[in-house]
Design an enzyme around this catalytic site. Structure first.
Site, PDB file in Angstrom:
ATOM      1  N   LYS A 112      -8.510  76.316  42.654  1.00 39.03           N
ATOM      2  CA  LYS A 112      -9.224  75.867  41.624  1.00 39.03           C
ATOM      3  C   LYS A 112      -9.727  76.826  40.678  1.00 39.03           C
ATOM      4  O   LYS A 112      -9.794  76.841  39.668  1.00 39.03           O
ATOM      5  CB  LYS A 112     -10.300  74.629  42.004  1.00 39.03           C
ATOM      6  N   LYS A 195       1.720  69.295  44.815  1.00 36.45           N
ATOM      7  CA  LYS A 195       0.845  67.976  45.381  1.00 36.45           C
ATOM      8  C   LYS A 195       0.659  67.316  44.109  1.00 36.45           C
ATOM      9  O   LYS A 195       0.445  67.880  43.097  1.00 36.45           O
ATOM     10  CB  LYS A 195      -0.439  68.451  45.808  1.00 36.45           C
ATOM     11  N   LYS A 198      -4.989  65.434  40.164  1.00 34.92           N
ATOM     12  CA  LYS A 198      -5.423  64.872  38.890  1.00 34.92           C
ATOM     13  C   LYS A 198      -5.393  66.037  37.664  1.00 34.92           C
ATOM     14  O   LYS A 198      -5.165  65.604  36.513  1.00 34.92           O
ATOM     15  CB  LYS A 198      -7.029  64.658  38.969  1.00 34.92           C
TER      16      LYS A 198
HETATM   17  P1  ATP Z   1      -8.464  67.716  42.048  1.00 31.54           P
HETATM   18  O1  ATP Z   1      -7.084  68.104  41.813  1.00 31.54           O
HETATM   19  O2  ATP Z   1      -9.038  67.682  40.907  1.00 31.54           O
HETATM   20  O3  ATP Z   1      -8.950  67.999  43.389  1.00 31.54           O
HETATM   21  P2  ATP Z   1      -7.346  65.079  43.316  1.00 31.54           P
HETATM   22  O4  ATP Z   1      -6.157  64.622  42.559  1.00 31.54           O
HETATM   23  O5  ATP Z   1      -7.200  66.070  44.786  1.00 31.54           O
HETATM   24  O6  ATP Z   1      -8.276  66.159  42.200  1.00 31.54           O
HETATM   25  P3  ATP Z   1      -9.816  64.177  44.540  1.00 31.54           P
HETATM   26  O7  ATP Z   1     -10.799  63.111  44.198  1.00 31.54           O
HETATM   27  O8  ATP Z   1      -9.969  65.731  44.843  1.00 31.54           O
HETATM   28  O9  ATP Z   1      -8.448  64.003  43.848  1.00 31.54           O
HETATM   29  O10 ATP Z   1      -9.327  63.517  46.074  1.00 31.54           O
HETATM   30  C1  ATP Z   1      -9.625  62.274  46.463  1.00 31.54           C
HETATM   31  C2  ATP Z   1      -8.699  62.101  47.791  1.00 31.54           C
HETATM   32  O11 ATP Z   1      -7.494  61.876  47.680  1.00 31.54           O
HETATM   33  C3  ATP Z   1      -8.884  63.265  48.673  1.00 31.54           C
HETATM   34  O12 ATP Z   1      -9.021  62.658  50.258  1.00 31.54           O
HETATM   35  C4  ATP Z   1      -7.585  63.964  48.685  1.00 31.54           C
HETATM   36  O13 ATP Z   1      -7.181  64.536  49.924  1.00 31.54           O
HETATM   37  C5  ATP Z   1      -6.565  62.867  48.217  1.00 31.54           C
HETATM   38  N1  ATP Z   1      -5.519  63.246  47.796  1.00 31.54           N
HETATM   39  C6  ATP Z   1      -5.423  63.793  46.283  1.00 31.54           C
HETATM   40  N2  ATP Z   1      -4.056  64.258  46.205  1.00 31.54           N
HETATM   41  C7  ATP Z   1      -3.341  63.641  47.150  1.00 31.54           C
HETATM   42  C8  ATP Z   1      -1.906  63.924  47.062  1.00 31.54           C
HETATM   43  N3  ATP Z   1      -0.992  64.196  46.348  1.00 31.54           N
HETATM   44  N4  ATP Z   1      -1.262  63.091  48.284  1.00 31.54           N
HETATM   45  C9  ATP Z   1      -2.211  62.615  49.449  1.00 31.54           C
HETATM   46  N5  ATP Z   1      -3.496  62.614  49.056  1.00 31.54           N
HETATM   47  C10 ATP Z   1      -4.135  63.130  48.012  1.00 31.54           C
HETATM   48 MG    MG Z   2      -8.987  67.099  45.298  1.00 31.17          MG
END
Ligand code: ATP
Ligand code: MG
Length: 332
Positions: A112, A195, A198
């Site tokens: 990040k 992955k 967001k």
């Molecule tokens: P950012 O990239 O800003 O960190 P994010 O997409 O990871 O956003 P978070 O709110 O940080 O979203 O994560 C919320 C939950 O979703 C966490 O438990 C994280 O492990 C899970 N998660 C996020 N992306 C994935 C993915 N691609 N596959 C499975 N689990 C995910």
């Molecule tokens: Mg995350």
């Protein structure tokens, strides 16, 4: 009942399919077996710049989506992190137990920070994994349902719980990650080795649950696969197809082997068309339920207020104990 704790960031206007399959689905399941605490982690959200009005709106949208996904405020505690000041308070204590090098090794921070540009990354981003440690330990959580990307932070939590307990006496429960292998990492549809996130590089690879279903259907249909034509689960050699099979199997409760059989001799087009339909059928009622909660902000805010009250009762007790152990003079 064992305790469960997890959090999700209000950093976007919608959860994505990875959030749902990797984490939120497990939140829903664990409320049946655990004393479960789930929160919208707005303190974590501001580790990168957020527009204040957008953040406020996204916090309600996140809570509405959690309810729409099946969290029941009668069976779990749902709250907003900043409503429980103990998180920041225990976070400070944990910061003081964490080595600078130890924090520097967190890969989520490194990724990040690189995205922000090294000089622009905040100190908050550097220590957010330590705040996460406090989030978990405050509730004496046994299980932490998360995606694979969070495994290292749970390891850090275990290390710091152990360190605190050794230095000051048994205080914190040792938590374990609750990671469902099959859906622990959902991949970007355009780059099936990355992955789904967001902050995805390509919006075309990201399925937002609140997007127009037609838009999501189109993204499924244009998902990157491979030049082969066989529909087979093989994450190493066929990451794109395997990702689609995982999504399909989980949303429909079908085994992957069954899907391989069903699509034997058929092309990728058939798989994508059917999965697009499955997805549309799932997101359509989900969006409607989310909208219902958002159309009634008084009820939503009341649920969150009640959740914060329940959370503070537990967090306050743990913090008081930790403060006492550390040697802070009680305010009387
Ligand atoms: P950012 O990239 O800003 O960190 P994010 O997409 O990871 O956003 P978070 O709110 O940080 O979203 O994560 C919320 C939950 O979703 C966490 O438990 C994280 O492990 C899970 N998660 C996020 N992306 C994935 C993915 N691609 N596959 C499975 N689990 C995910
Ligand atoms: Mg995350």
């Amino acid at each position: 009942r064992p305790r469960a704790l997890s959090g999700i960031q209000p950093t976007a206007e919608s959860f994505h399919l990875g959030n749902y399959l990797g984490a939120v689905r497990q939140y829903v399941a664990l409320q049946e077996t655990h004393d479960a605490f789930y929160m919208v982690v707005d303190l974590h959200a501001i580790t990168v710049p957020q527009d204040p009005e957008r953040l406020r709106a996204n916090t309600r949208i996140a809570a509405a989506q959690l309810l729409a996904a099946g969290l029941d405020p009668e069976r779990c505690t749902l709250f907003v992190q900043s409503h429980v000041p103990e998180h920041a308070q225990l976070g400070w204590v944990m910061n003081c137990l964490t080595g600078f090098g130890e924090a520097s090794r967190m890969t989520q921070f490194k990724d990040k920070a690189a995205k922000q540009g090294a000089d622009r990354a905040s100190v908050g981003l550097f220590t957010y994994p330590v705040l996460q440690v406090a989030d978990i330990l405050l509730y004496q959580a046994d299980a932490v349902p998360v995606g694979e990307d969070q495994r290292q932070h749970i390891e850090l939590t275990r290390d710091l719980a152990e360190r605190f307990n050794t230095r000051y006496g048994q205080t914190f429960t040792m938590p374990s990650p609750y990671i469902v292998r099959e859906t622990a990492k959902i991949y970007d549809l355009q780059d099936p080795t990355a992955k789904m996130s967001k902050s995805a590089a390509t919006p075309k690879g990201l399925i937002n649950l609140l997007d127009e279903p037609k838009v999501s259907a189109k993204k499924i249909k244009s998902a990157v696969t491979d030049t082969d034509t066989v529909i087979r689960f093989d994450p190493e050699n066929k990451p794109g197809v395997s990702n689609l099979l995982t999504i399909y199997a989980t949303l429909t409760g079908t085994r992957i082997a069954e899907l391989e059989q069903k699509y034997e001799g058929k092309g990728y087009g058939a798989l994508k068309t059917d999965l697009a339909e499955v997805l549309v059928e799932w997101v359509t009622p989900f969006r409607a339920r989310t909208r219902e909660y958002l159309d009634d902000p008084e009820t939503l805010d009341a649920i969150l207020a009640k959740g914060a009250e329940k959370a503070r009762a537990v967090a306050g007790e743990t913090l008081a104990q930790a403060y006492e152990r550390v040697g802070f003079l009680p305010a009387k």
